[in-house]
Every structure is written in C-alpha cells, then in structure tokens.
Design an enzyme around this catalytic site. Structure first.
Site, PDB file in Angstrom:
ATOM      1  N   CYS A 176       0.844  -1.200   0.000  1.00  0.00           N
ATOM      2  CA  CYS A 176       0.000   0.000   0.000  1.00  0.00           C
ATOM      3  C   CYS A 176       0.882   1.254   0.000  1.00  0.00           C
ATOM      4  O   CYS A 176       1.781   1.375   0.831  1.00  0.00           O
ATOM      5  CB  CYS A 176      -0.887  -0.023   1.242  1.00  0.00           C
ATOM      6  N   CYS A 214      -7.322  -0.805   1.275  1.00  0.00           N
ATOM      7  CA  CYS A 214      -6.351  -1.347   2.222  1.00  0.00           C
ATOM      8  C   CYS A 214      -7.056  -1.542   3.558  1.00  0.00           C
ATOM      9  O   CYS A 214      -7.705  -0.627   4.057  1.00  0.00           O
ATOM     10  CB  CYS A 214      -5.188  -0.370   2.357  1.00  0.00           C
ATOM     11  N   CYS A 265      -8.428  -5.081  -9.974  1.00  0.00           N
ATOM     12  CA  CYS A 265      -7.997  -4.040 -10.909  1.00  0.00           C
ATOM     13  C   CYS A 265      -7.525  -2.852 -10.067  1.00  0.00           C
ATOM     14  O   CYS A 265      -8.339  -2.127  -9.498  1.00  0.00           O
ATOM     15  CB  CYS A 265      -9.189  -3.666 -11.786  1.00  0.00           C
TER      16      CYS A 265
END
Ligand code: ZN
Length: 171
Positions: A86, A134, A157
């Site tokens: 992330c 996340c 995606c």
C-alpha cells in the site's frame, strides 16, 4: 461487521473456490454491511496529514477514490518477483506471483495476500462495483471484478499509483 471478519470470509471464499454465482451472492451479502466508518481503520490520519504524506496523484486515488489514467502506471510493466504494498501505509497487499496481464492498462492480480484488503460497495457508477481498499489505512486501491483468470476467477484491478513495488532481495 468487522474488517477481520470480512477478510476471513474473503479468504474462505477464495479457498473454497466457489463459483461466480456463489461469489456474487456473497458479495451482495457483504454489500449489506457497508464499509466501517472511517474511524475504524488501524491507521488513521487527518486529511491534512494524508495530504502531507502522499503525492498529489497518490492522494487523489487513495483518499478521493479517483482512478488513474489507464496505462499510466510504470507498475503495469513490473515483472520482477516481489511484493506490491500500500502506498499509504506500506502494508503488503499483493504478491508478484498473482499479477497477470489483463490488458486493461491497470495492474491486475487474481488474489490479494491474506488479511490485506477489505471491500465495500461503490455506487459511483450506475451499476454497483466492489471497491477494494487497504484494510489497515482504508486507502482506496481499485475494484474487484469476476472476470479474472483461474484459480480465483477474480480480477483485482488496481491503481498502480496506490501501490509501491518492493522487489525481493536477490538470492
Ligand atoms: Zn494502507
């Protein structure tokens, strides 16, 4: 519902290899419990702290749910072994082994790492989509669709700008 419970369910679904119909039903069921309030994430920052810690492009995607221009991310072409983390909080999200070329212009994966992501229903378009964020900082990553390759049939995606690639150390 708690993020951990959702993640557990996601994992169970993946492990069970349920068909698209079952998955769709499960996603619909999950959609009934909207994403936790913003306060529920493990990493919390004020808007000004996020603005200060992210680039404008990262902020627009992670915090404002924008979508990067297809083909714009250098991570589309990233083929090395490693981990995609992330960009907001460095939590490892996807292993390079699950990345594949979807032809969409966005980095695509067929499965996340365990306990990495959570989902919610996004009604920005006229049809609902499953938004992926996340699980630790809540940063928007992209969407998941059911037209991915085996073994999951899922296509995560992702916006490349929401990810950081960390190559494996050379053996
Ligand atoms: Zn994060």
């Amino acid at each position: 519902m708690h993020a951990a419970k959702k993640a557990m369910l996601d994992r169970r679904l993946l492990l069970a290899g349920v068909g698209a119909a079952g998955l769709l039903a499960a996603l619909r069921w999950l959609a009934g419990s909207e994403v936790e309030a913003a306060g529920a994430f493990e990493i919390q920052k004020s808007d000004s702290e996020w603005r200060a810690s992210l680039s404008k492009a990262q902020y627009d995607v992670l915090r404002l749910h924008h979508t990067e221009t297809p083909g714009s991310s250098p991570l589309n072409k990233e083929k090395r072994k490693g981990t995609f983390a992330c960009a907001g909080c460095d939590l490892p999200l996807f292993a390079s082994e699950t990345k594949y070329e979807s032809g969409t212009g966005w980095p695509s994966f067929y499965a996340p790492l365990p306990d990495a992501i959570a989902t919610s229903t996004d009604r920005l378009l006229f049809f609902p989509r499953t938004e992926v964020h996340c699980r630790r900082c809540g940063g928007h990553l992209g969407h998941v669709f059911e037209d991915g390759p085996p073994p999951t049939g899922l296509r995560y995606c992702m916006n490349g700008v929401a990810l950081k690639f960390v190559p494996d150390a050379p053996a």
